[in-house]
Design an enzyme around this catalytic site. Structure first.
Site, PDB file in Angstrom:
ATOM      1  N   GLU A 118       5.899 -15.421  48.071  1.00 35.57           N
ATOM      2  CA  GLU A 118       4.498 -15.018  47.886  1.00 35.57           C
ATOM      3  C   GLU A 118       3.604 -16.249  47.796  1.00 35.57           C
ATOM      4  O   GLU A 118       3.883 -17.150  46.993  1.00 35.57           O
ATOM      5  CB  GLU A 118       4.348 -14.217  46.580  1.00 35.57           C
ATOM      6  CG  GLU A 118       5.110 -12.916  46.574  1.00 35.57           C
ATOM      7  CD  GLU A 118       4.865 -12.107  45.303  1.00 35.57           C
ATOM      8  OE1 GLU A 118       4.033 -12.498  44.458  1.00 35.57           O
ATOM      9  OE2 GLU A 118       5.528 -11.066  45.161  1.00 35.57           O
ATOM     10  N   GLU A 185      -0.289  -7.263  51.483  1.00 38.49           N
ATOM     11  CA  GLU A 185      -0.348  -6.218  50.457  1.00 38.49           C
ATOM     12  C   GLU A 185      -1.787  -6.062  49.969  1.00 38.49           C
ATOM     13  O   GLU A 185      -2.443  -7.042  49.584  1.00 38.49           O
ATOM     14  CB  GLU A 185       0.569  -6.585  49.278  1.00 38.49           C
ATOM     15  CG  GLU A 185       0.491  -5.568  48.143  1.00 38.49           C
ATOM     16  CD  GLU A 185       1.633  -5.659  47.135  1.00 38.49           C
ATOM     17  OE1 GLU A 185       2.555  -6.480  47.318  1.00 38.49           O
ATOM     18  OE2 GLU A 185       1.584  -4.887  46.160  1.00 38.49           O
TER      19      GLU A 185
END
Ligand code: KIV
Length: 268
Positions: A118, A185
């Site tokens: 991430e 996301e």
């Protein structure tokens, strides 16, 4: 049938065929999901929340990820057409290249085919190093749950023009550095469509509208098993008296056919 590989997914992007991704944390579920035709099993650090009962993914350790990856890999290997297994590197296990490489080695040796990290362009040196060493990487942008404390909550990212433009540049930089997949996301659907068009690697979305190359959901969510707030991007496939294998197949089919996600599952 041949197992799904990173090349299968690249070809699917070129041929504009959508693929489905689902989280899996154990052997039984991994086999069922792969047998349902789901192309990628994500051993997500969301396991900290849905399996361990934590309030975020921050407490998840590398040992937890290794344990669940091994279970998923064994279940997946029993499927008629094994899926590609992608494993999250958990919170603060990839802050510098050497640490990230060691963490990737642990999950790859446990049975992952690919790692997910991430962050934005600060990941470029790690992605390049992993790519050089033969480790496929998925770069997760947008709402990155490991940074929930920095974000101050789970919020849609990239809503203003400057942040949206930056996200496009970060996605391109990561793909150029060797990332094989981009995951977005909770970003506006139009931004996700723009990134999907501008990078030549497959883009997976969650809360990112219907124009990405693939979709991911947390398995508990799509089986109607979430106990708290249901995010807007979730759809319950466990309806109309379906069994679990039927619900998994319905998810894979709806993603393939572009039925899921619908307009109401995205952010404007
Ligand atoms: O950990 C996870 O399950 C994830 C998905 C929500 C994309 O990262």
């Amino acid at each position: 049938m041949t197992a799904i590989s990173i090349r299968t997914l690249q070809t699917m992007k070129q041929e504009q065929q959508r693929f489905s991704v689902l989280t899996a944390y154990d052997a039984t579920f991994a086999q069922l999901a792969a047998d349902a035709g789901i192309e990628v099993l994500l051993v997500g650090d969301s396991l900290g929340m849905v399996v361990q009962g934590q309030s975020s993914t921050v407490p998840v350790s590398l040992e937890h990820m290794v344990y669940h990856t091994a279970a998923v890999a064994l279940g997946n290997a029993r499927a008629a057409r094994p899926a590609l297994v992608m494993t999250d590197l958990p919170f603060m296990t990839y802050g510098d290249v050497a640490t990230g490489v060691a963490s990737a080695r642990a999950v790859m040796q446990a049975g992952a085919h690919m790692v997910k990290v991430e962050g934005d362009d600060w990941l470029v040196p790690l992605v390049a190093s992993l790519a050089q060493q033969g480790v496929p990487v998925c770069a997760h942008l947008g709402l990155t749950p490991q940074s929930v404390n920095k974000f101050g909550g789970y919020r849609v990212q990239g809503r203003d023009d400057a942040k949206a433009d930056a996200m496009v540049e970060h996605a391109k930089a990561l793909a150029n550095a060797g990332a094989d997949i981009i995951l977005l996301e909770c970003v506006p659907s139009a931004l996700a469509a723009r990134i999907t068009e501008h990078v030549n690697v497959p883009v997976i979305g969650i809360g990112a509208g219907g124009q990405t190359d693939a979709q991911v959901l947390v398995c508990y969510d799509m089986l109607g098993l979430n106990t708290g707030h249901t995010p807007k991007f979730v759809k319950n496939f466990m309806i109309d008296g379906r069994t679990v294998p039927e619900a998994l197949k319905a998810y894979a089919n709806e993603v393939r056919e572009g039925v899921f996600p619908a307009l109401e599952h995205g952010f404007a």
